[in-house]
Scaffold this motif. Structure first.
Motif, short mmCIF file in Angstrom:
data_model
loop_
_atom_site.label_atom_id
_atom_site.label_comp_id
_atom_site.label_asym_id
_atom_site.label_seq_id
_atom_site.Cartn_x
_atom_site.Cartn_y
_atom_site.Cartn_z
N GLY A 1 -2.56 5.00 1.38
CA GLY A 1 -3.13 3.82 2.03
C GLY A 1 -3.68 2.78 1.07
N LYS A 2 -3.63 3.05 -0.23
CA LYS A 2 -4.19 2.14 -1.21
C LYS A 2 -3.08 1.38 -1.95
N ASP B 1 -3.51 -0.67 -7.65
CA ASP B 1 -4.09 -1.55 -8.66
C ASP B 1 -4.85 -0.70 -9.69
N GLU C 1 0.84 -1.18 0.00
CA GLU C 1 0.00 0.00 0.00
C GLU C 1 0.89 1.25 0.00
N LEU D 1 -4.65 8.33 -3.20
CA LEU D 1 -3.74 7.19 -3.30
C LEU D 1 -3.23 6.69 -1.94
N LYS E 1 -8.01 -0.18 -10.29
CA LYS E 1 -9.11 0.61 -9.73
C LYS E 1 -8.58 1.87 -9.06
N THR E 2 -7.53 1.73 -8.28
CA THR E 2 -6.93 2.88 -7.58
C THR E 2 -6.31 3.85 -8.56
#
Length: 169
Positions: free
Chosen positions: A119-120, A123, A92, A117, A125-126
């Protein structure tokens, strides 16, 4: 100049400038807060830049620098992205800096997109959500070097390239 190549990289590194004045002493300003508009700075007339401070980057930091211009060498940028991120144990995004040059009247740090972005895991989707946020966040200029539409498209492409690069994942 918003087309300066070094400023976005320094901002991606969280650089700060030390301003010194004989009458008022010294103060430190984050480079991201230094520019107020085209050829406008927070620096007072009696101040000089006496230092540029760059923190030591954390281990594992991924960096990105891409300049798009009309030709390979000695070209003023049409769009430039300087980026930096660190990933956590689950891949992440723990920290991220996205700084654009030559897109707006000043070098611009895309903080709204950064927040999307954080903490994600980067991928598809992000990345798509980040690109959509960036489209809303940037307000590109039209000038002799390029159109606003071109700058926005390239800015989004560079963001996607950075986030999808092997080091960015």
């Amino acid at each position: 100049s918003p087309a300066a190549d070094g400023v976005p990289a320094l901002m991606a590194y969280d650089a700060s400038v030390v301003l010194s004045s004989a009458s008022l002493g010294r103060r430190t300003i984050a480079l991201a807060d230094f520019y107020r508009g085209y050829k406008q700075m927070i620096r007072r007339p009696d101040e000089l830049i006496t230092q540029i401070r760059i923190p030591i980057p954390p281990a594992g930091r991924v960096e990105y620098f891409r300049k798009v211009g009309a030709r390979k060498f000695q070209a003023i940028s049409k769009v430039l992205l300087a980026g930096a991120l660190t990933l956590g144990g689950k891949k992440e995004i723990e920290t991220i800096r996205l700084v654009y040059g030559s897109v707006m009247p000043v070098t611009y740090r895309a903080q709204k997109t950064e927040k999307v972005l954080l903490g994600k895991i980067p991928d598809q989707k992000t990345v798509s959500a980040a690109v959509e946020t960036l489209k809303q966040e940037l307000n590109p200029i039209d000038d002799i070097r390029s159109t606003a539409a071109y700058r926005l498209k390239v800015a989004c492409n560079l963001l996607e390239e950075f986030l999808k690069s092997p080091q960015g994942r």
